[in-house]
Design a protein around this motif. Sequence first.
Motif, mmCIF file in Angstrom:
data_model
loop_
_atom_site.group_PDB
_atom_site.id
_atom_site.type_symbol
_atom_site.label_atom_id
_atom_site.label_comp_id
_atom_site.label_asym_id
_atom_site.label_seq_id
_atom_site.Cartn_x
_atom_site.Cartn_y
_atom_site.Cartn_z
ATOM 1 N N VAL A 227 31.764 -11.659 -2.775
ATOM 2 C CA VAL A 227 30.713 -11.339 -3.747
ATOM 3 C C VAL A 227 31.088 -11.901 -5.112
ATOM 4 O O VAL A 227 30.261 -12.518 -5.801
ATOM 5 C CB VAL A 227 30.500 -9.809 -3.826
ATOM 6 C CG1 VAL A 227 29.432 -9.471 -4.856
ATOM 7 C CG2 VAL A 227 30.116 -9.255 -2.456
ATOM 8 N N SER B 86 33.871 -11.459 3.103
ATOM 9 C CA SER B 86 33.017 -10.290 2.877
ATOM 10 C C SER B 86 32.216 -9.893 4.118
ATOM 11 O O SER B 86 31.212 -9.194 4.016
ATOM 12 C CB SER B 86 32.066 -10.561 1.698
ATOM 13 O OG SER B 86 32.796 -10.720 0.499
ATOM 14 N N MET C 136 24.495 -6.441 -1.236
ATOM 15 C CA MET C 136 25.014 -7.158 -2.407
ATOM 16 C C MET C 136 24.665 -8.635 -2.328
ATOM 17 O O MET C 136 24.230 -9.242 -3.327
ATOM 18 C CB MET C 136 26.539 -6.990 -2.491
ATOM 19 C CG MET C 136 27.015 -5.577 -2.752
ATOM 20 S SD MET C 136 28.822 -5.484 -2.701
ATOM 21 C CE MET C 136 29.061 -3.786 -2.165
ATOM 22 N N MET D 80 28.355 -3.677 -6.341
ATOM 23 C CA MET D 80 29.744 -3.830 -5.931
ATOM 24 C C MET D 80 30.640 -2.840 -6.675
ATOM 25 O O MET D 80 31.552 -2.246 -6.092
ATOM 26 C CB MET D 80 30.217 -5.253 -6.201
ATOM 27 C CG MET D 80 31.640 -5.527 -5.730
ATOM 28 S SD MET D 80 32.262 -7.132 -6.293
ATOM 29 C CE MET D 80 32.419 -6.816 -8.040
ATOM 30 N N LEU E 15 27.601 -4.584 1.866
ATOM 31 C CA LEU E 15 27.898 -5.954 1.440
ATOM 32 C C LEU E 15 26.687 -6.850 1.656
ATOM 33 O O LEU E 15 26.412 -7.751 0.861
ATOM 34 C CB LEU E 15 29.102 -6.498 2.204
ATOM 35 C CG LEU E 15 30.468 -5.927 1.818
ATOM 36 C CD1 LEU E 15 31.513 -6.283 2.859
ATOM 37 C CD2 LEU E 15 30.903 -6.434 0.447
ATOM 38 N N THR F 152 35.356 -7.605 -1.546
ATOM 39 C CA THR F 152 34.621 -7.908 -2.773
ATOM 40 C C THR F 152 34.838 -9.351 -3.226
ATOM 41 O O THR F 152 34.130 -9.840 -4.108
ATOM 42 C CB THR F 152 35.041 -6.965 -3.915
ATOM 43 O OG1 THR F 152 36.427 -7.165 -4.221
ATOM 44 C CG2 THR F 152 34.840 -5.501 -3.517
#
Length: 634
Positions: free
Chosen positions: A263, A230, A319, A335, A316, A260
């Motif tokens: 995450v 990520s 996140m 996300m 990111l 993703t």
Amino acid sequence: MVGAQLVALLIPLFPLLGFLIVALNVKKVSHGFASTVACGSVLISFILSVFAFVQLLGGTPSIEVTLFRWISAGGFSATMSFLIDPLSSLMLLIITGVGFLIHVYSVGYMHGDEGYNRFFSYLNLFVFFMLLLVMGANYLVMFIGWEGVGLCSYLLIGFWFKNQAYNDAANKAFIMNRIGDLGMLLGIILIIVNFGSIQYTEVFPKASSVDAGTVTLITMLLFVGAMGKSAQIPLYTWLPDAMAGPTPVSALIHAATMVTAGVYMVARNNVLYAMSSATLEMIVIIGLATALFAATIALTQNDIKKVLAYSTVSQLGLMFLALGLGAFTSGIFHMATHAFFKALLFLGAGSVIHAMHHEQDIRKMGGLKKYLPVTYATFLIGVLAISGIPPFAGFFSKDEILASAFAHSKVVWAVAVIASLLTSFYMFRLLFLTFFGNTRASHDTIHHIHESPKSITTPLIVLAGLSVVGGFMGVPEALGGSHWLSNFLAPVFEPSKGLIEAHHLSHSTEYMLMAVIVLLTLGFIGFAYSRYVSKAHVPAAEGQISSGLQRTLYNKYYVDEIYDAIVVKPLYWISSVFDKVVETLGIDGLVNASGKAVVEGSKTARKLQTGSIGFYIFMMVIGIVLVLSAVFMK
């Protein structure tokens, strides 16, 4: 339940079949057949994912299916098994839904490319491995998908392999991800050693019985893997270079699949992470630093895809900030919304590049909104969404993260707000330089500019709609909502809630924070409008940047150059030394010396073969005499 288990098996199967059908007949089937198979397989997986999602909404807690026992050694065993729960179900909808739109978009974008069929086979394989990653019921299946998406990113980033720069970008992505993957693999090994299992359903309930220091080490090692996949500091530099691949690849990597994965992995292991405050604090610091760092770089980039790439790195970071704060739902929420508007922005950028005959420099664009009305309107929606303007999707998810940051620390909140405001500035800078003002393209280019075909604009329209309404799945109570997403994901994140200190804000504080952030965002947008529309400022050409700070940002803080100086060149030097000393003088010298010894010995022994019968008889007599002498001497 049997039907639901069958669905779980079929979801990843169809993209795999699509890959096999197209890849094994890549030179035999028509482009139309290849794209139909590839798009159709992902569409079927999306329909099946919707069915599984409906099953969960109907009260089914989860769908589990075991294909076979894979490894059995002593007391350890591993199965090839799938798990669909609320978290993986949401991921399935994103992967297959957004992935399908990207496949459709690729039909028009890749038209006429000599590697058309090969491209669609790679896309299907990418989707298959990402589905494997999120559906895996244990760490081993997840790791297979994890490595698979790394392989596919290499294949797609370097898709146009006749360009050496693209091959270098693919190698960079592959190698940097291997660094992160080593950390993750070590984390999985520690899980096996300490838990005796790799099944999620067996590991998480035992977490409290394992030493806290061991859990911290495991979570930190797993996070190293997430940093690679990520694109977090210091393993982020591969992602901007990944723009070398075709634009649909950029959208797939940045929105629906690869980035993703980190995450998702941290969120999946929320129970373990909730037990380690040290790891969570580290994630907060790295996520926050990445969000701000990447946002400042994006301020000065002039490649339309590079701006979006650094915005992905920054988003990111936000996140991971949410995950580090223990706001796991907020991180997943952002996300999901990011998947909508980032896919929209990348595909919109691809539409611009398609119309501009592969020109990506925004300094050579301008005034395109009258030529590309659909692309402009949808791109504007994506920019509004990522900037956090209500009621677009990004507003709700980003506001949640900022509220959690405010409750945790005012300093963390302030830095996150700065990163968010910079996002609104550089995204509107991108919009204004691309679509507003006078056209700066060449006369020949302007003459041929036209709106993209429906295969390109239709996915843009759908994603624009999702970017408008996607945020409503997480409307907070302060705005009169019930936060449906939080309730839906509760079974996954509930076990970790009691392990993290909860911070709550009053509704009045939330209203105040929303108002402040929106007003500041509008102010930054106004500044961007004044600079790039009213004053018609165009960034300086290459080599004409005078400001030291601006030059530093434009050159991305010289991080690549630093890595080259302290990592790449020393490794090349060490490799050269080993090549000359160990390989050439040592190993080659020993092997060559052995060969020479045999050759020289053969030359000497060959002299014994004279062809003279008398000499042979003489030697036989001498030999017999020596043998008899040895016998009698005993």
